[in-house]
Design a protein around this motif. Structure first.
Motif, short mmCIF file in Angstrom:
data_model
loop_
_atom_site.label_atom_id
_atom_site.label_comp_id
_atom_site.label_asym_id
_atom_site.label_seq_id
_atom_site.Cartn_x
_atom_site.Cartn_y
_atom_site.Cartn_z
N ALA A 18 1.09 -0.95 0.04
CA ALA A 18 -0.03 -0.06 -0.15
C ALA A 18 0.56 0.93 -0.26
O ALA A 18 0.47 2.44 -0.44
CB ALA A 18 -0.78 0.26 1.35
N GLU A 22 -0.51 3.51 -2.55
CA GLU A 22 -0.67 5.50 -2.35
C GLU A 22 -0.02 6.16 -2.19
O GLU A 22 -0.59 7.58 -3.06
CB GLU A 22 -1.50 4.62 -0.97
N GLY A 41 -3.83 6.97 1.09
CA GLY A 41 -5.21 7.20 0.92
C GLY A 41 -6.64 6.72 1.76
O GLY A 41 -7.43 6.44 1.68
N ASN A 94 -7.83 -0.97 0.24
CA ASN A 94 -8.40 0.25 -1.98
C ASN A 94 -9.65 -0.04 -2.54
O ASN A 94 -9.71 1.14 -2.95
CB ASN A 94 -6.71 -0.74 -2.45
#
Length: 158
Positions: A18, A22, A41, A94
């Motif tokens: 991530a 992100e 994010g 996500n």
């Protein structure tokens, strides 16, 4: 491995995917689909425009939200290998848990429920699109992210 330890290990692996996917932005911005976003994010309703978020705040948001996403996948599929749980945990972070848990909307979820892990992992790249101007468009960042998730997932599914 105890469930909480497995979820923690999977959340750590998912975070490794991530963070570069992100990126870190300490001021709120609109992502490609037009959603107000900050930090790694985070898209909550609590975002304050024009406010600088500290690195500690951003890390805290990511840690808590990734643990929630991985836990949601683990509740749907409690016996997944750590790598598969991590891959689908990052996808859920996500996209939401639909990808792993909603059999009516996700072929990947149907495969997970059937125990067909390799087939489920191979579905991840199909989730590389976002709605922009009412049209589903593949995004390069999502394509890379789903590829990284698939690679990790297949390691656990083998």
């Amino acid at each position: 491995m105890a469930n909480s330890k497995k979820v923690g290990a999977a959340a750590l692996l998912a975070t490794v995917i991530a963070i570069p996917a992100e990126g870190l932005r300490q001021y709120a911005y609109y992502d490609p689909p037009g959603v107000l976003t900050v930090c790694y994010g985070h898209t909550g309703k609590d975002i304050v425009k024009n406010r600088q978020y500290s690195l500690a705040e951003c890390k805290s948001l990511l840690t808590a939200e990734m643990a929630e996403a991985v836990d949601a996948v683990d509740r749907c599929h409690p016996n997944l290998p750590v790598e598969v749980l991590a891959a689908f945990g990052d996808a859920a972070y996500n996209l939401g848990s639909t990808i792993a848990c909603d059999k009516s909307k996700s072929t990947a979820a149907r495969y997970l429920y059937q125990g067909k892990l390799i087939e489920a992992c191979n579905q991840l790249p199909n989730w590389n699109k976002s709605r922009i101007g009412g049209v589903l468009v593949p995004l390069p960042g999502l394509t890379t992210r789903r590829s990284n998730e698939k690679e990790l997932c297949l390691r656990g599914a083998a």
